[in-house]
Design a protein around this motif. Structure first.
Motif, mmCIF file in Angstrom:
data_model
loop_
_atom_site.group_PDB
_atom_site.id
_atom_site.type_symbol
_atom_site.label_atom_id
_atom_site.label_comp_id
_atom_site.label_asym_id
_atom_site.label_seq_id
_atom_site.Cartn_x
_atom_site.Cartn_y
_atom_site.Cartn_z
ATOM 1 N N PHE A 33 0.854 -1.179 0.000
ATOM 2 C CA PHE A 33 0.000 0.000 0.000
ATOM 3 C C PHE A 33 0.889 1.227 0.000
ATOM 4 O O PHE A 33 2.045 1.181 0.396
ATOM 5 N N GLN A 34 0.333 2.309 -0.513
ATOM 6 C CA GLN A 34 1.099 3.539 -0.633
ATOM 7 C C GLN A 34 0.158 4.725 -0.742
ATOM 8 O O GLN A 34 -1.037 4.567 -0.986
ATOM 9 N N THR A 35 0.719 5.895 -0.566
ATOM 10 C CA THR A 35 -0.014 7.132 -0.770
ATOM 11 C C THR A 35 0.967 8.145 -1.362
ATOM 12 O O THR A 35 2.172 8.023 -1.178
ATOM 13 N N GLN A 88 1.792 -4.635 9.644
ATOM 14 C CA GLN A 88 1.141 -4.301 8.371
ATOM 15 C C GLN A 88 -0.253 -3.719 8.601
ATOM 16 O O GLN A 88 -0.586 -2.668 8.055
ATOM 17 N N ALA A 92 -1.317 0.258 8.015
ATOM 18 C CA ALA A 92 -2.370 0.580 7.047
ATOM 19 C C ALA A 92 -3.389 1.528 7.676
ATOM 20 O O ALA A 92 -3.813 2.505 7.047
ATOM 21 N N GLN A 99 -3.623 9.803 3.276
ATOM 22 C CA GLN A 99 -3.825 9.565 1.843
ATOM 23 C C GLN A 99 -3.823 10.891 1.084
ATOM 24 O O GLN A 99 -4.559 11.809 1.419
ATOM 25 N N LYS A 105 5.380 4.499 1.118
ATOM 26 C CA LYS A 105 5.264 3.166 0.514
ATOM 27 C C LYS A 105 5.560 2.121 1.590
ATOM 28 O O LYS A 105 6.484 2.299 2.384
#
Length: 190
Positions: A33-35, A88, A92, A99, A105
């Motif tokens: 997941f990433q922003t 994790q 998240a 966001q 990352k």
């Protein structure tokens, strides 16, 4: 002979002269997941390998997100070396409010067998290399998952890197009680 196939344990650094030199032995990881900020001019990539350091890591990120360098000018890349402490899931949730306003990352590479602290299988070097492969900054900053930064650190780093090729930071060691998730860098007495 030429048909001999050597396979070491997955994720363990090995040197084996029978392995062809053109074989890529580093993990090829994509972020789980990433922003990202709408506009990006990444100057600094902060790379943090981690293993079962969930609470410390959240505090490291809290401080990293308070940098006075504009958010579009740096990214944070966490490379998780198979944590099994809920890192994790917790990250998240922690990242969700950021966001579109931070560059972040999260990469994870699993293990065939669980790792124990103190064994010789912490793959920090491999994790750092995976972070570098996923970085876009011209300056690479390597942190551990329990290192706090003062708010001006990245700005100072970009200025100093105009005159130097490499900068070695100094680490202040804190005991476990002081290094918890509520510690603020401003409360640390060097």
């Amino acid at each position: 002979g030429k048909y001999l196939r050597i396979r070491g344990p997955k994720g363990v650094d090995i040197y084996e002269p029978h392995i062809p030199t053109d074989r890529d032995l580093e993990p090829d990881l994509a972020p789980l997941f990433q922003t990202a900020t709408p506009t990006r001019d990444i100057q600094v990539s902060v790379i943090i390998p981690t293993f079962n350091s969930r609470d410390y890591l959240k505090n490291v990120l809290r401080h990293a997100f308070k940098q006075n360098l504009p958010p579009e000018n740096y990214e944070i890349i966490v490379v998780d070396d198979g944590s099994n402490d809920g890192t994790q899931e917790e990250l998240a949730q922690f990242i969700a409010p950021y966001q579109g306003v931070r560059n972040f990352k999260y990469l994870f590479f699993s293990r065939l067998t669980p790792r124990q602290r103190g064994d010789s299988q912490f793959r920090a070097g491999i994790a750092r290399n995976a972070g570098v492969k996923n970085s876009t900054g011209r300056i690479l900053l390597f942190l551990d998952s329990d290192m706090l930064l003062p708010p001006h650190y990245l700005t100072d780093l970009t200025v100093k890197m105009e005159n130097y090729d490499v900068i070695q930071g100094r680490r202040l060691f804190l005991n476990e009680d002081v290094s918890n998730e509520l510690t603020s860098y401003q409360l640390v007495d060097p």
